[in-house]
Write an enzyme that holds these catalytic residues in place. Structure first.
Site, PDB file in Angstrom:
ATOM      1  N   GLU A  45     -11.049  29.308 -14.235  1.00  0.00           N
ATOM      2  CA  GLU A  45      -9.948  30.111 -13.687  1.00  0.00           C
ATOM      3  C   GLU A  45     -10.471  31.104 -12.648  1.00  0.00           C
ATOM      4  OE1 GLU A  45      -8.169  31.678 -17.265  1.00  0.00           O
ATOM      5  OE2 GLU A  45      -6.874  29.945 -17.480  1.00  0.00           O
ATOM      6  N   GLU A  73      -5.373  23.321 -20.008  1.00  0.00           N
ATOM      7  CA  GLU A  73      -5.117  24.212 -21.152  1.00  0.00           C
ATOM      8  C   GLU A  73      -3.616  24.244 -21.398  1.00  0.00           C
ATOM      9  OE1 GLU A  73      -6.669  28.164 -20.699  1.00  0.00           O
ATOM     10  OE2 GLU A  73      -8.765  27.503 -20.646  1.00  0.00           O
TER      11      GLU A  73
END
Ligand SMILES: *[C@@H]1O[C@H](CO)[C@@H](O)[C@H](O)[C@H]1NC(C)=O
Ligand SMILES: *[C@@H]1O[C@H](CO)[C@@H](O)[C@H](O)[C@H]1NC(C)=O
Ligand SMILES: *[C@@H]1O[C@H](CO)[C@@H](O)[C@H](O)[C@H]1NC(C)=O
Ligand SMILES: *[C@@H]1O[C@H](CO)[C@@H](O)[C@H](O)[C@H]1NC(C)=O
Ligand SMILES: *[C@@H]1O[C@H](CO)[C@@H](O)[C@H](O)[C@H]1NC(C)=O
Ligand SMILES: *[C@@H]1O[C@H](CO)[C@@H](O)[C@H](O)[C@H]1NC(C)=O
Length: 653
Positions: A183, A263
């Site tokens: 991320e 995710e």
């Protein structure tokens, strides 16, 4: 040798060399058909996250089997750098940290592996997996091309990646894809040279063939700084939202290739002092169905959350640490139990994939061993001889944990009151420099608690020259956002009234060593002890023991420890650090105790470090081993909850 035999040998050799050259094992991105290809065949993964570092090794196989039986064809794990590099340059991959064994188990069971070796992992793990020792350079800019940071990353990856290489799919192992960073688009630095540097590094160690990828929150804004050429861009998002719109963000970065949600949140994380997070199974099942229906790949985060044993939990901002349990309301509970969500997910997967026949490993039984009577031992201040092997360090101004060479746990800061405080005088940290919680006593009498962002001043009284003892707890380093360089201890000095406190003596505390070696002595009642205010005591150890009953089959079994009317602290069984308890704040009330740390051969030793005040003066001095977890005790929540969509942006409040 007959001709036939020679021909057969040649064929065998060809087959073998074909294997080792990877001719029959390949895993690639097919940009033309928007899919992955495994051994040339169109392939889609349905994966689940399991962090080996949050599950006792003896249970790895059980959890992986349950995942396999749910219909998954892959698992995903992080590798936390700070878990393996225990001290600078000292790596541990043995026993509980044997990640190679974990990879082999997954492969034996029939699961592929998506590997996320960081270096930064987020993951609600201390400092997002980065070793605290990086903070020895005070102004280091983590997750950028800062030369000291990069040098440390190159050293670590030079150790880790060659170890991983034989486990890549085309080398005969289970690993199909490897994530670079995590991320990165949500981080302020936006340093493309850093991502390029990592890409080169990963390619250098792993070769050109393996699929490398990135993961970012499903928005164009996040993908902007998180994705670069040559790393396949994927997204993450939770249930309840618009799946089509979320994947449009990925398409912005990757116009072609497989759709991937790296995710997909099955639940959500907790923080001390906020409500326990749950996400209904039906909501998860509905979105999962939508993801699978459009042919996308998915990794369910978490499939089993597990436990932040010891000091491993991270924290979010504004400073808010995560509890010991990482149950996550996942389809397998913290203890590996099958839940309704497990079966709901299995039913969805069943519509898209033939799932394995046969019995699912059952939920493991739990045993209520009952109440354990605890006896007070020394306070931290009384036990310095056995807690502080290296002896004290003196300095005009307080030093941070890392300056004292300590990464985790507790440090005692000691000085004296410079003036008479006959009236209540504020002891304060105007710069909010108590990281993270400070237990204050004067001449052995507990006077109050300072807490980062919450309590920056308390009143003290005492004579000039009185001993001021401040035990500072590191409650877990920030793991997400721009302040992951989270220094611990007294990071700015304290004031008494308007006077700066100076002349500090600091004790690094090896609490775990003292507990596991049984070095803590009993409390000797002292004449000079003034009566303690009932509300608060200085940080004190307690010990008790219990035996596993005879004649009951299959003991020891897992259990949960509950500390009724205890306040906040740390608990060990047989020297194993089970983690932090804080029922006074919640929502977690019980801690998971895996059976593998229990002994049938000798009494089991239970040690508690209570930081605020045990119930022992006013009631039963016991802790309890029960068969049922409580992770959702109602607390007065200080935090606004605004996370309908379960995305990481909502973590900054
Ligand atoms: C990576 O960064 C380091 C430190 O800035 C530098 O020495 C090295 O040349 C870089 N490597 C690549 C491939 O960019
Ligand atoms: C979901 O997003 C897509 C693409 O942005 C849009 O066309 C569609 O109407 C949305 N669906 C709902 C139910 O809002
Ligand atoms: C503190 O008060 C005592 C008397 O109670 C006095 O003797 C002493 O000088 C005072 N010390 C300071 C530093 O003011
Ligand atoms: C400290 O004591 C003073 C005087 O008694 C009081 O006004 C003040 O509110 C107290 N401060 C704190 C933080 O308790
Ligand atoms: C608990 O401590 C006692 C006394 O030190 C020791 O004899 C015993 O072996 C310990 N139990 C375990 C399970 O280690
Ligand atoms: C906590 O969870 C249990 C079991 O899931 C449930 O029965 C109970 O109502 C919950 N309590 C609160 C306060 O949410």
């Amino acid at each position: 040798m007959s001709l036939l035999h020679a021909g057969f040998t040649l064929l065998l050799l060809l087959l073998l060399s074909g294997q080792s050259l990877g001719a029959s094992h390949s895993f690639t991105v097919d940009y033309q058909h928007d899919c992955f290809r495994k051994d040339g065949e169109k392939f889609r993964y349905i994966s689940g996250s399991i962090h080996y570092n949050r599950i006792p090794r003896v249970y790895w196989k059980d959890r992986l089997l349950k995942m396999y039986m749910a219909g998954l064809n892959a698992i995903e794990t992080y590798i936390p750098w700070n878990y393996h590099e225990e001290s600078p340059g000292q790596y541990n991959f043995r026993g509980e940290k044997d990640v190679e064994y974990f990879l082999r188990l997954a492969q034996d069971i029939g699961l592929l592996v998506i590997l996320r070796p960081g270096p930064y992992i987020c993951g609600e793990w201390d400092m997002g997996g980065l070793p605290a020792r990086l903070l020895r350079k005070k102004n280091i800019v983590l997750r950028t091309t800062d030369p000291d940071y990069i040098a440390a990353v190159h050293e670590w990856m030079g150790k880790l990646l060659p170890m991983i290489k034989p486990y890549l799919y085309h080398n005969g192992g289970p690993i199909i894809t490897v994530q670079v960073e995590n991320e990165y688009g949500s981080y302020f630095a936006c340093d493309y040279n850093y991502l390029r540097n990592l890409t080169k590094l990963f390619r250098f160690h792993l070769g050109e063939e393996v699929v490398l990828f990135t993961t970012d929150g499903a928005s164009v804004r996040n993908l902007k700084c998180g994705s670069i050429q040559n790393l396949y861009a994927t997204v993450d998002f939770g249930p309840g939202g618009n799946v089509t719109a979320a994947f449009e963000a990925q398409r912005h970065a990757e116009p072609h290739g497989p759709l991937v949600n790296s995710e997909f949140y099955s639940g959500w994380l907790d923080h001390w002092g906020s409500h326990h997070s749950t996400v209904p199974s039906a909501v998860v099942a509905k979105s999962l169905n939508e993801i699978l229906a459009i042919g996308a790949n998915v990794n369910i985060y978490m499939f089993i959350g597990g436990t932040n044993f010891g000091y491993w939990n991270g924290a979010n901002e504004a400073y808010s640490p995560q509890p010991t349990s990482y149950d996550y309301d996942a389809p397998l509970s913290e203890a590996g139990d099958l839940t309704e969500k497990y079966f709901a997910i299995r039913e969805v997967i069943k519509m898209y994939r033939k799932i394995p026949q046969g019995p699912i490993p059952p939920t493991t039984p739990k045993y209520a061993y009952g109440a354990v009577v605890m006896k007070p031992l020394q306070t931290i201040s009384d036990a310095l001889e056995v807690l502080s092997f290296s002896g004290p360090v003196k300095s005009m101004y307080p030093l941070t944990f890392i300056e004292l060479n300590q990464a985790f746990g507790y440090v005692l800061y000691r000085t004296t009151l410079p003036v008479n405080c006959s009236k209540p005088t504020p002891l304060s940290s105007p710069l909010n420099g108590v990281h993270d919680r400070a237990y204050v006593s004067v001449d052995g009498v507990a006077l109050g608690i300072l807490e980062r962002n919450k309590v920056i001043a308390i009143n003290v009284t005492g004579k000039a020259g009185s001993q001021l003892d401040i035990v500072v707890e590191n409650m877990g380093r920030i793991n997400y956002g721009k302040n992951i360089n989270d220094f611990k201890g007294l990071v700015s000095t304290l004031y008494l009234g308007s006077a700066q406190l100076t002349g500090w003596t600091m004790y690094s505390l090896s609490v775990d060593k003292a507990v596991s070696q049984g070095l803590l002595g009993e409390n000797r009642p002292k004449q000079r002890d003034p009566p303690q205010p009932a509300a608060l005591s200085p940080p004190t150890f307690y010990r008790g023991s219990f035996i596993i009953p005879d004649g009951i089959p299959d003991l020891p079994q897992d259990t949960y420890i509950k500390l009724p009317n205890w306040r906040k602290g740390q608990v060990w069984i047989n020297g194993f650090n089970l983690g932090r308890y804080w029922p006074a704040r919640g929502p977690q009330v019980t801690l998971f105790v895996p059976a593998n740390i229990l002994s049938t051969a000798a009494p089991n030793n239970l040690t508690v470090l209570e930081l605020e005040g045990a119930p022992c003066n006013s009631g039963p001095c016991t802790v309890e081993l029960t068969a049922t977890p409580i992770l959702n005790a109602t607390v007065q929540s200080n935090y606004k909850q605004h996370r309908r969509l379960y995305v990481k942006e909502d973590l900054s409040w």
